[in-house]
Design an enzyme around this catalytic site. Sequence first.
Site, PDB file in Angstrom:
ATOM      1  N   CYS A  21      90.535  96.128  61.417  1.00  0.00           N
ATOM      2  CA  CYS A  21      91.683  95.436  60.947  1.00  0.00           C
ATOM      3  C   CYS A  21      92.173  94.154  61.574  1.00  0.00           C
ATOM      4  CB  CYS A  21      92.805  96.219  60.244  1.00  0.00           C
ATOM      5  SG  CYS A  21      94.039  95.458  59.524  1.00  0.00           S
ATOM      6  N   CYS A  24      96.021  94.200  61.401  1.00  0.00           N
ATOM      7  CA  CYS A  24      96.730  95.593  62.259  1.00  0.00           C
ATOM      8  C   CYS A  24      96.635  95.018  63.796  1.00  0.00           C
ATOM      9  CB  CYS A  24      95.508  96.491  62.065  1.00  0.00           C
ATOM     10  SG  CYS A  24      95.462  97.019  60.354  1.00  0.00           S
TER      11      CYS A  24
END
Length: 99
Positions: A21, A24
């Site tokens: 991600c 993230c």
Amino acid sequence: DTAVQDAGARLVVLDFTAKWCGVCKKIEPFYTQLSIDPKVVETGAQLYVIDVDQSEELTSTFGASSLPLFVMLKNGKKVDTVVGAQNTALRKKILKHAA
């Protein structure tokens, strides 16, 4: 589950993330800094990182489909969430709910 139960009235923040991600990874350094932020430390809030690929049961329990997802729990109950890399909103909500 044990960490949430042991926290009692203290705020627990679960950061649902994944290695793949990109967003993230963008907020990861900020989240790490929160764990040593004097105002956050003073509250006793407990911050955890949950890898969605390694913790499927927790991911399912909290419905972590959009990442990153930050779930705030107090007394074992969800009190708030933040989706995405929203640094300011995340810190404000942690301080609000940890008070």
